[in-house]
Design an enzyme around this catalytic site. Structure first.
Site, PDB file in Angstrom:
ATOM      1  N   GLN A  13       1.312 -43.498 -11.516  1.00 17.68           N
ATOM      2  CA  GLN A  13       0.696 -43.895 -12.792  1.00 17.68           C
ATOM      3  C   GLN A  13       1.043 -42.927 -13.916  1.00 17.68           C
ATOM      4  O   GLN A  13       1.476 -43.337 -14.989  1.00 17.68           O
ATOM      5  CB  GLN A  13      -0.827 -43.943 -12.621  1.00 17.68           C
ATOM      6  CG  GLN A  13      -1.313 -44.989 -11.638  1.00 17.68           C
ATOM      7  CD  GLN A  13      -1.319 -46.365 -12.256  1.00 17.68           C
ATOM      8  OE1 GLN A  13      -0.279 -46.891 -12.646  1.00 17.68           O
ATOM      9  NE2 GLN A  13      -2.486 -46.957 -12.349  1.00 17.68           N
ATOM     10  N   ASP A  34      10.799 -39.769  -6.690  1.00 17.51           N
ATOM     11  CA  ASP A  34       9.633 -40.095  -5.861  1.00 17.51           C
ATOM     12  C   ASP A  34      10.130 -40.270  -4.422  1.00 17.51           C
ATOM     13  O   ASP A  34      11.300 -40.591  -4.200  1.00 17.51           O
ATOM     14  CB  ASP A  34       8.937 -41.370  -6.343  1.00 17.51           C
ATOM     15  CG  ASP A  34       7.483 -41.447  -5.891  1.00 17.51           C
ATOM     16  OD1 ASP A  34       6.567 -41.309  -6.729  1.00 17.51           O
ATOM     17  OD2 ASP A  34       7.240 -41.630  -4.662  1.00 17.51           O
ATOM     18  N   ARG A  83      -7.703 -39.122  -7.048  1.00 18.55           N
ATOM     19  CA  ARG A  83      -9.057 -39.320  -6.495  1.00 18.55           C
ATOM     20  C   ARG A  83      -9.433 -40.788  -6.392  1.00 18.55           C
ATOM     21  O   ARG A  83      -8.943 -41.617  -7.149  1.00 18.55           O
ATOM     22  CB  ARG A  83     -10.081 -38.683  -7.449  1.00 18.55           C
ATOM     23  CG  ARG A  83     -10.130 -37.217  -7.357  1.00 18.55           C
ATOM     24  CD  ARG A  83     -11.373 -36.716  -8.037  1.00 18.55           C
ATOM     25  NE  ARG A  83     -11.246 -36.572  -9.471  1.00 18.55           N
ATOM     26  CZ  ARG A  83     -12.247 -36.253 -10.273  1.00 18.55           C
ATOM     27  NH1 ARG A  83     -13.468 -36.076  -9.759  1.00 18.55           N
ATOM     28  NH2 ARG A  83     -12.076 -36.098 -11.556  1.00 18.55           N
ATOM     29  N   ARG A  89     -11.985 -33.388  -6.987  1.00 23.85           N
ATOM     30  CA  ARG A  89     -10.556 -33.002  -6.999  1.00 23.85           C
ATOM     31  C   ARG A  89     -10.244 -32.139  -5.780  1.00 23.85           C
ATOM     32  O   ARG A  89      -9.151 -32.204  -5.224  1.00 23.85           O
ATOM     33  CB  ARG A  89     -10.245 -32.227  -8.277  1.00 23.85           C
ATOM     34  CG  ARG A  89     -10.383 -33.055  -9.554  1.00 23.85           C
ATOM     35  CD  ARG A  89     -10.151 -32.199 -10.783  1.00 23.85           C
ATOM     36  NE  ARG A  89     -10.284 -32.927 -12.031  1.00 23.85           N
ATOM     37  CZ  ARG A  89     -11.407 -33.034 -12.728  1.00 23.85           C
ATOM     38  NH1 ARG A  89     -12.524 -32.489 -12.276  1.00 23.85           N
ATOM     39  NH2 ARG A  89     -11.431 -33.697 -13.869  1.00 23.85           N
ATOM     40  N   ASN A  96      -2.466 -32.779  -0.862  1.00 19.59           N
ATOM     41  CA  ASN A  96      -1.579 -32.453  -1.970  1.00 19.59           C
ATOM     42  C   ASN A  96      -0.894 -31.105  -1.801  1.00 19.59           C
ATOM     43  O   ASN A  96       0.198 -30.888  -2.328  1.00 19.59           O
ATOM     44  CB  ASN A  96      -2.339 -32.533  -3.298  1.00 19.59           C
ATOM     45  CG  ASN A  96      -2.573 -33.990  -3.700  1.00 19.59           C
ATOM     46  OD1 ASN A  96      -2.093 -34.897  -3.018  1.00 19.59           O
ATOM     47  ND2 ASN A  96      -3.288 -34.202  -4.781  1.00 19.59           N
ATOM     48  N   SER A 120      -0.652 -32.295 -10.752  1.00 20.27           N
ATOM     49  CA  SER A 120      -1.303 -32.687  -9.493  1.00 20.27           C
ATOM     50  C   SER A 120      -2.578 -31.864  -9.241  1.00 20.27           C
ATOM     51  O   SER A 120      -2.615 -30.665  -9.512  1.00 20.27           O
ATOM     52  CB  SER A 120      -0.341 -32.458  -8.322  1.00 20.27           C
ATOM     53  OG  SER A 120       0.935 -32.968  -8.602  1.00 20.27           O
ATOM     54  N   HIS A 176      -9.875 -26.467 -13.619  1.00 20.79           N
ATOM     55  CA  HIS A 176      -9.968 -27.904 -13.899  1.00 20.79           C
ATOM     56  C   HIS A 176     -10.837 -28.562 -12.824  1.00 20.79           C
ATOM     57  O   HIS A 176     -10.362 -29.250 -11.942  1.00 20.79           O
ATOM     58  CB  HIS A 176      -8.560 -28.505 -13.898  1.00 20.79           C
ATOM     59  CG  HIS A 176      -8.524 -29.951 -14.272  1.00 20.79           C
ATOM     60  ND1 HIS A 176      -8.918 -30.410 -15.506  1.00 20.79           N
ATOM     61  CD2 HIS A 176      -8.125 -31.044 -13.581  1.00 20.79           C
ATOM     62  CE1 HIS A 176      -8.763 -31.720 -15.549  1.00 20.79           C
ATOM     63  NE2 HIS A 176      -8.295 -32.140 -14.383  1.00 20.79           N
TER      64      HIS A 176
HETATM   65  P1  A3D Z   1      -0.248 -41.903  -8.265  1.00 22.95           P
HETATM   66  O1  A3D Z   1      -0.160 -43.092  -9.146  1.00 22.95           O
HETATM   67  O2  A3D Z   1      -0.724 -42.096  -6.873  1.00 22.95           O
HETATM   68  O3  A3D Z   1       1.205 -41.234  -8.231  1.00 22.95           O
HETATM   69  C1  A3D Z   1       1.511 -40.165  -7.397  1.00 22.95           C
HETATM   70  C2  A3D Z   1       2.946 -40.352  -6.938  1.00 22.95           C
HETATM   71  O4  A3D Z   1       3.318 -39.239  -6.142  1.00 22.95           O
HETATM   72  C3  A3D Z   1       3.153 -41.615  -6.059  1.00 22.95           C
HETATM   73  O5  A3D Z   1       4.122 -42.457  -6.650  1.00 22.95           O
HETATM   74  C4  A3D Z   1       3.635 -41.040  -4.749  1.00 22.95           C
HETATM   75  O6  A3D Z   1       4.603 -41.849  -4.091  1.00 22.95           O
HETATM   76  C5  A3D Z   1       4.236 -39.719  -5.186  1.00 22.95           C
HETATM   77  N1  A3D Z   1       4.416 -38.775  -4.101  1.00 22.95           N
HETATM   78  C6  A3D Z   1       3.689 -38.612  -2.976  1.00 22.95           C
HETATM   79  N2  A3D Z   1       4.226 -37.649  -2.218  1.00 22.95           N
HETATM   80  C7  A3D Z   1       5.312 -37.199  -2.869  1.00 22.95           C
HETATM   81  C8  A3D Z   1       6.287 -36.200  -2.591  1.00 22.95           C
HETATM   82  N3  A3D Z   1       6.239 -35.481  -1.473  1.00 22.95           N
HETATM   83  N4  A3D Z   1       7.260 -36.010  -3.500  1.00 22.95           N
HETATM   84  C9  A3D Z   1       7.312 -36.729  -4.635  1.00 22.95           C
HETATM   85  N5  A3D Z   1       6.425 -37.672  -4.949  1.00 22.95           N
HETATM   86  C10 A3D Z   1       5.436 -37.909  -4.079  1.00 22.95           C
HETATM   87  O7  A3D Z   1      -1.162 -40.771  -8.926  1.00 22.95           O
HETATM   88  P2  A3D Z   1      -1.321 -40.400 -10.488  1.00 22.95           P
HETATM   89  O8  A3D Z   1       0.008 -40.433 -11.140  1.00 22.95           O
HETATM   90  O9  A3D Z   1      -2.437 -41.182 -11.056  1.00 22.95           O
HETATM   91  O10 A3D Z   1      -1.845 -38.889 -10.340  1.00 22.95           O
HETATM   92  C11 A3D Z   1      -0.997 -37.884  -9.861  1.00 22.95           C
HETATM   93  C12 A3D Z   1      -1.753 -36.581  -9.632  1.00 22.95           C
HETATM   94  O11 A3D Z   1      -2.261 -36.101 -10.874  1.00 22.95           O
HETATM   95  C13 A3D Z   1      -2.972 -36.687  -8.693  1.00 22.95           C
HETATM   96  O12 A3D Z   1      -3.005 -35.573  -7.829  1.00 22.95           O
HETATM   97  C14 A3D Z   1      -4.148 -36.653  -9.656  1.00 22.95           C
HETATM   98  O13 A3D Z   1      -5.320 -36.143  -9.044  1.00 22.95           O
HETATM   99  C15 A3D Z   1      -3.635 -35.734 -10.712  1.00 22.95           C
HETATM  100  N6  A3D Z   1      -4.326 -35.815 -12.014  1.00 22.95           N
HETATM  101  C16 A3D Z   1      -4.459 -34.658 -12.704  1.00 22.95           C
HETATM  102  C17 A3D Z   1      -5.084 -34.666 -13.936  1.00 22.95           C
HETATM  103  C18 A3D Z   1      -5.217 -33.390 -14.721  1.00 22.95           C
HETATM  104  O14 A3D Z   1      -5.634 -33.424 -15.838  1.00 22.95           O
HETATM  105  C19 A3D Z   1      -4.866 -32.125 -14.104  1.00 22.95           C
HETATM  106  C20 A3D Z   1      -5.584 -35.866 -14.466  1.00 22.95           C
HETATM  107  C21 A3D Z   1      -5.425 -37.028 -13.724  1.00 22.95           C
HETATM  108  C22 A3D Z   1      -4.793 -36.999 -12.483  1.00 22.95           C
END
Ligand code: A3D
Length: 321
Positions: A13, A34, A83, A89, A96, A120, A176
């Site tokens: 996302q 990815d 999450r 988190r 992670n 992440s 965070h």
């Molecule tokens: P999501 O849409 O699940 O995307 C994560 C991607 O990571 C997926 O496409 C997976 O296939 C890929 N992935 C899994 N394992 C691996 C790997 N070994 N190597 C490369 N890619 C891989 O999640 P998202 O995009 O919504 O969120 C990503 C992260 O950001 C999560 O850990 C959330 O908790 C975090 N996040 C942080 C904040 C901050 O403000 C710090 C805010 C929102 C989300």
């Protein structure tokens, strides 16, 4: 001058919105990595095919091979799971951490000179892990947390006061997580203290404090509020926008003073940990952590937040992650 190259590790996302923003702002060419086969290729093809309509002229491609991130100037990492409702988190730690270790190896081997911005979660622990596993210097490893947390705090203040959010200055420090520390004392609207404006609005000091406390608590829980509504994942538009602000500060050597998850070497009384603090971001990454005097209450809250980060880092070590 050749175009900059930006690698996105994680094409979920946040990765998708990052790609779109980078393309629309023409910050550089994007390579999205990815582990899921065809996902980054499909997502970037979709965005690339909107180039004519949106008028951007950068290359946007996807890959499942780390080799393709070679020569990247900036790497933004979102790899990992987000999450679900009811999770903190910190519940993401074990899954992670394993992912972040493999990411650190891939980046170290293929983009050893890049400046790295991590998104992440759990953020502070993942930034620490990346730095340790990659051996990168601390100025080239940072996390996005405070830009988003401060933006959320600013939004709530703007809505409450009925003024443009552009005129709000609001800073959030600390880890965070639920212990983050919105700094109320310095929150202002173009220099006018927010607390004074609230007191004038309600003509009641206690009511003003109550309203501010509610905004502080909402800021601390803001990520969870979105998770609860989405049900299937966490916030992704605002975290992507926040990381892009940091990337622009680096790419354009802007010397922005942004709340950043940065390595502390004694600043704010913290040594050897990554925590959200004000820092100057420019071409060399985190160029300086900017200290200012906290009052006793703020320092206590920050210490509490640092302790939560320390606990997670210790948990990682204990679990051999
Ligand atoms: P999501 O849409 O699940 O995307 C994560 C991607 O990571 C997926 O496409 C997976 O296939 C890929 N992935 C899994 N394992 C691996 C790997 N070994 N190597 C490369 N890619 C891989 O999640 P998202 O995009 O919504 O969120 C990503 C992260 O950001 C999560 O850990 C959330 O908790 C975090 N996040 C942080 C904040 C901050 O403000 C710090 C805010 C929102 C989300």
């Amino acid at each position: 001058m050749s175009r900059k190259k930006i690698a996105l590790i994680g094409g979920g996302q946040i990765g998708g919105v990052l790609t779109q923003l980078i393309a629309q702002k023409q910050l550089g060419d994007v390579i999205m990595f990815d582990v899921v086969e065809d996902l980054p290729q499909g997502k970037t093809l979709d965005i690339a095919e909107a180039a004519k309509v949106n008028g951007y002229d950068v290359n946007v491609t996807g890959t499942n091979s780390y080799k393709d991130i070679a020569g990247s100037d900036i790497v933004i990492i979102t790899a990992g799971i987000p999450r679900k409702p009811g999770m903190s988190r910190d519940d993401l730690l074990v899954t992670n951490a394993k992912i972040m270790k493999s990411v650190a190896e891939g980046v170290k081997e293929n983009a050893p000179d890049a400046i790295v911005i991590i998104i992440s979660n759990p953020l502070d622990a993942m930034v620490t892990l990346f730095k340790e596993a990659s051996g990168f210097p601390v100025n080239r490893v940072m996390g996005q947390d405070g830009v988003l947390d401060s933006s959320r705090f600013a939004s709530f203040i703007a809505w409450e006061l009925g003024v443009s959010v552009k005129d709000i200055n609001a800073l959030v420090l600390g880890g965070h997580g639920d212990t983050m520390v919105p700094i109320v004392r310095y929150a202002n609207v173009n220099g006018i203290p927010v607390m004074e404006l609230l007191e004038r609005k309600y003509n009641d000091k206690a009511k003003a404090e109550e309203v501010m406390n509610a905004m502080v608590e909402r800021t601390k829980a803001a990520g969870g509020e979105v998770v609860k509504l989405l049900k299937t994942g966490s916030a992704f538009y605002s975290p992507a926008a926040s990381a892009i602000q940091m990337a622009e500060a680096v790419l354009y050597d802007e010397k922005r003073l942004l709340s950043t998850c940065a390595y502390l070497d004694g600043e704010f009384g913290v040594k050897g940990y990554y925590v959200g603090v004000p820092a100057i971001l420019g071409a060399n990454g985190v160029e300086k952590v900017v200290e200012f005097t906290l009052n006793e209450e703020e320092q206590t809250l920050l210490n509490n937040s640092v302790n939560a980060v320390k606990k997670l880092v210790e948990d990682m070590k204990r679990l051999g992650l």
